[in-house]
Design a protein around this motif. Structure first.
Motif, PDB file in Angstrom:
ATOM      1  N   MET A 185       0.842  -1.193   0.000  1.00  0.00           N
ATOM      2  CA  MET A 185       0.000   0.000   0.000  1.00  0.00           C
ATOM      3  C   MET A 185       0.880   1.246   0.000  1.00  0.00           C
ATOM      4  SD  MET A 185      -2.888   1.154   2.776  1.00  0.00           S
ATOM      5  CE  MET A 185      -1.648   1.533   3.994  1.00  0.00           C
ATOM      6  N   LYS A 186       0.461   2.232  -0.745  1.00  0.00           N
ATOM      7  CA  LYS A 186       1.218   3.477  -0.835  1.00  0.00           C
ATOM      8  C   LYS A 186       1.271   4.178   0.519  1.00  0.00           C
ATOM      9  CE  LYS A 186       0.772   8.066  -2.920  1.00  0.00           C
ATOM     10  NZ  LYS A 186      -0.045   8.919  -3.810  1.00  0.00           N
ATOM     11  N   PRO A 187       2.481   4.579   0.986  1.00  0.00           N
ATOM     12  CA  PRO A 187       2.566   5.321   2.253  1.00  0.00           C
ATOM     13  C   PRO A 187       1.781   6.629   2.164  1.00  0.00           C
ATOM     14  CG  PRO A 187       4.732   4.594   1.518  1.00  0.00           C
ATOM     15  CD  PRO A 187       3.799   4.377   0.368  1.00  0.00           C
ATOM     16  N   LYS A 188       1.225   7.038   3.282  1.00  0.00           N
ATOM     17  CA  LYS A 188       0.457   8.275   3.311  1.00  0.00           C
ATOM     18  C   LYS A 188       0.762   9.056   4.588  1.00  0.00           C
ATOM     19  CE  LYS A 188      -3.504   6.691   0.560  1.00  0.00           C
ATOM     20  NZ  LYS A 188      -4.987   6.676   0.456  1.00  0.00           N
ATOM     21  N   PHE A 189       0.567  10.357   4.513  1.00  0.00           N
ATOM     22  CA  PHE A 189       0.636  11.188   5.699  1.00  0.00           C
ATOM     23  C   PHE A 189      -0.631  10.951   6.521  1.00  0.00           C
ATOM     24  CE2 PHE A 189       3.674  13.052   2.916  1.00  0.00           C
ATOM     25  CZ  PHE A 189       4.606  13.700   3.715  1.00  0.00           C
ATOM     26  N   ILE A 190      -0.522  11.167   7.826  1.00  0.00           N
ATOM     27  CA  ILE A 190      -1.640  10.934   8.743  1.00  0.00           C
ATOM     28  C   ILE A 190      -2.063  12.275   9.325  1.00  0.00           C
ATOM     29  CG2 ILE A 190      -2.460   9.601  10.710  1.00  0.00           C
ATOM     30  CD1 ILE A 190      -1.335   7.866   8.507  1.00  0.00           C
ATOM     31  N   GLY A 222       2.638  36.312   3.473  1.00  0.00           N
ATOM     32  CA  GLY A 222       3.654  36.165   2.437  1.00  0.00           C
ATOM     33  C   GLY A 222       4.160  34.754   2.252  1.00  0.00           C
ATOM     34  N   ASP A 223       3.726  33.794   3.102  1.00  0.00           N
ATOM     35  CA  ASP A 223       4.193  32.415   2.979  1.00  0.00           C
ATOM     36  C   ASP A 223       3.483  31.688   1.835  1.00  0.00           C
ATOM     37  OD1 ASP A 223       5.881  32.754   5.090  1.00  0.00           O
ATOM     38  OD2 ASP A 223       4.565  31.783   6.564  1.00  0.00           O
ATOM     39  N   ARG A 224       4.126  30.620   1.369  1.00  0.00           N
ATOM     40  CA  ARG A 224       3.501  29.750   0.387  1.00  0.00           C
ATOM     41  C   ARG A 224       2.824  28.593   1.114  1.00  0.00           C
ATOM     42  NH1 ARG A 224       4.272  31.678  -4.186  1.00  0.00           N
ATOM     43  NH2 ARG A 224       3.017  30.058  -5.137  1.00  0.00           N
ATOM     44  N   VAL A 225       1.718  28.150   0.586  1.00  0.00           N
ATOM     45  CA  VAL A 225       0.971  27.030   1.150  1.00  0.00           C
ATOM     46  C   VAL A 225       1.040  25.897   0.136  1.00  0.00           C
ATOM     47  CG1 VAL A 225      -1.235  26.226   2.049  1.00  0.00           C
ATOM     48  CG2 VAL A 225      -0.552  28.624   2.365  1.00  0.00           C
ATOM     49  N   ILE A 226       1.666  24.783   0.513  1.00  0.00           N
ATOM     50  CA  ILE A 226       1.816  23.681  -0.436  1.00  0.00           C
ATOM     51  C   ILE A 226       0.568  22.811  -0.428  1.00  0.00           C
ATOM     52  CG2 ILE A 226       4.319  23.722  -0.235  1.00  0.00           C
ATOM     53  CD1 ILE A 226       4.128  21.219   1.502  1.00  0.00           C
ATOM     54  N   ASN A 227       0.252  22.269  -1.584  1.00  0.00           N
ATOM     55  CA  ASN A 227      -0.958  21.484  -1.789  1.00  0.00           C
ATOM     56  C   ASN A 227      -0.591  19.999  -1.796  1.00  0.00           C
ATOM     57  OD1 ASN A 227      -3.344  20.335  -2.552  1.00  0.00           O
ATOM     58  ND2 ASN A 227      -3.647  21.614  -4.376  1.00  0.00           N
ATOM     59  N   LEU A 228      -0.920  19.288  -0.726  1.00  0.00           N
ATOM     60  CA  LEU A 228      -0.563  17.879  -0.632  1.00  0.00           C
ATOM     61  C   LEU A 228      -1.289  17.021  -1.656  1.00  0.00           C
ATOM     62  CD1 LEU A 228      -0.335  17.233   3.218  1.00  0.00           C
ATOM     63  CD2 LEU A 228       1.306  18.295   1.667  1.00  0.00           C
ATOM     64  N   ASP A 229      -2.385  17.533  -2.217  1.00  0.00           N
ATOM     65  CA  ASP A 229      -3.105  16.779  -3.242  1.00  0.00           C
ATOM     66  C   ASP A 229      -2.307  16.684  -4.544  1.00  0.00           C
ATOM     67  OD1 ASP A 229      -5.083  16.770  -1.378  1.00  0.00           O
ATOM     68  OD2 ASP A 229      -6.558  17.869  -2.567  1.00  0.00           O
ATOM     69  N   LYS A 230      -1.512  17.716  -4.840  1.00  0.00           N
ATOM     70  CA  LYS A 230      -0.866  17.832  -6.148  1.00  0.00           C
ATOM     71  C   LYS A 230       0.599  17.409  -6.155  1.00  0.00           C
ATOM     72  CE  LYS A 230      -4.437  19.588  -8.307  1.00  0.00           C
ATOM     73  NZ  LYS A 230      -5.086  18.897  -9.442  1.00  0.00           N
ATOM     74  N   SER A 250     -10.241  16.511   1.565  1.00  0.00           N
ATOM     75  CA  SER A 250     -10.651  15.294   2.264  1.00  0.00           C
ATOM     76  C   SER A 250     -10.487  14.044   1.406  1.00  0.00           C
ATOM     77  CB  SER A 250     -12.105  15.415   2.725  1.00  0.00           C
ATOM     78  OG  SER A 250     -12.951  15.634   1.612  1.00  0.00           O
ATOM     79  N   HIS A 251     -10.331  14.209   0.066  1.00  0.00           N
ATOM     80  CA  HIS A 251     -10.137  13.058  -0.815  1.00  0.00           C
ATOM     81  C   HIS A 251      -8.691  12.937  -1.300  1.00  0.00           C
ATOM     82  CE1 HIS A 251     -11.368  16.504  -3.402  1.00  0.00           C
ATOM     83  NE2 HIS A 251     -10.400  16.061  -4.193  1.00  0.00           N
ATOM     84  N   SER A 252      -7.772  13.568  -0.592  1.00  0.00           N
ATOM     85  CA  SER A 252      -6.363  13.536  -0.978  1.00  0.00           C
ATOM     86  C   SER A 252      -5.838  12.107  -1.021  1.00  0.00           C
ATOM     87  CB  SER A 252      -5.525  14.350   0.008  1.00  0.00           C
ATOM     88  OG  SER A 252      -4.151  14.231  -0.292  1.00  0.00           O
ATOM     89  N   GLU A 253      -5.065  11.795  -2.062  1.00  0.00           N
ATOM     90  CA  GLU A 253      -4.467  10.468  -2.179  1.00  0.00           C
ATOM     91  C   GLU A 253      -3.198  10.340  -1.348  1.00  0.00           C
ATOM     92  OE1 GLU A 253      -3.830   9.523  -6.247  1.00  0.00           O
ATOM     93  OE2 GLU A 253      -5.972   9.474  -6.762  1.00  0.00           O
TER      94      GLU A 253
END
Length: 267
Positions: free
Chosen positions: A1-6, A52-60, A86-89
């Motif tokens: 199974m692909k590892p995922k963040f929790i 001024g910070d960047r927000v990274i998109n865990l979906d992409k 909520s549907h992030s892979e």
């Protein structure tokens, strides 16, 4: 199974796929994804005009790109702000926090016996083997006959304010009407019994540490089976917790004959 963040929804804590705590996801300015400046056509990140910070998109991002981003904290030592749907892979969303630790190391004990934790969402069951647990999966069947609570609902006839009561000795709230008279809330739904422990997932699992010996006696923190552990003289009953069990062939068996009789509460 692909590892995922929790991601623990109740605490807003984000963990790496190996169970390492990363950060508490909390924006002090309460910014949402749609509030940010869209300046990247790939949607891998957006810019916050407030800080001024960047927000990274865990979906992409790939897991490698996410790991690299977290390996480069800011000059102040802060890790990057993140967004995930909520549907992030790449992320598993876990509803509970206190039900289990993210690793099977240093298993907690009670009365010198290992404590077996219970998880009640499919996401928690899926990720458990990554952290040293064998999920003993069970179909959930609700004991709606023996486990019950009661409720009455009263309402203010003018403002609509609602009052809930779970004790027969409850007296409806008093209020002053427009003419100054003291009156009672109106009972909209008289006392009736209900089952208090429904869950959305049809399955639950005991988390057995993989190195726990077969035949080990254990304490089961929250049994999947509805066992009466507490009774009130008004008719309410509650689940038993912290009951004895034994691990046999990677399954947890509750030792029903050792469960103490329900404690009768008088009130």
């Amino acid at each position: 199974m692909k590892p995922k963040f929790i991601y623990h929804q109740s605490t807003s804590n984000l963990y790496a796929p190996d169970g390492r705590f990363l950060k508490t996801v909390l924006c002090p300015r309460a910014k949402q994804w749609e509030h940010l400046l869209q300046d990247d056509p790939t949607q891998k990140s957006k810019k916050c005009l407030s800080c001024g910070d960047r927000v990274i998109n865990l979906d992409k991002l790939s897991l490698e790109e996410i790991a690299e981003a977290f390996s480069r904290p800011s000059a102040q030592g802060a890790l990057p702000c993140i967004f995930a749907s909520s549907h992030s892979e790449n992320v598993v969303f876990i509803e509970t926090h206190d039900t289990w630790d993210l690793t099977a190391n240093d298993l907690s004990t009670q009365n010198d016996l290992p404590v077996i934790q219970t998880v009640r969402t499919m996401d928690e069951i899926i990720v458990a083997p990554q952290y040293g647990f064998w999920p003993d999966v069970h179909w959930v069947e609700f004991n709606t006959l023996d486990i019950r609570a009661k409720l009455q609902i009263d309402q203010h006839p003018v403002t609509g304010e609602v009052d809930f009561a779970g004790d027969y000795r409850h007296r409806a709230k008093r209020y002053h009407s427009e003419d100054g008279k003291e009156c009672e809330y109106e009972t909209k739904i008289p006392f009736r019994d209900y089952y208090p422990n429904y869950q959305r997932s049809p399955v639950a699992a005991y988390l057995i540490p993989k190195d726990l010996s077969d035949g080990s006696e254990v304490i089961v923190a929250g049994p999947i089976q509805d066992i009466v552990g507490w009774a009130w003289n008004q008719g309410d009953t509650r689940r038993a917790y912290g009951v004895p069990g034994i691990v046999e062939n990677r399954r947890v068996r509750i030792l029903i004959n050792q469960v103490e009789p329900p404690l009768e509460a008088i009130g």
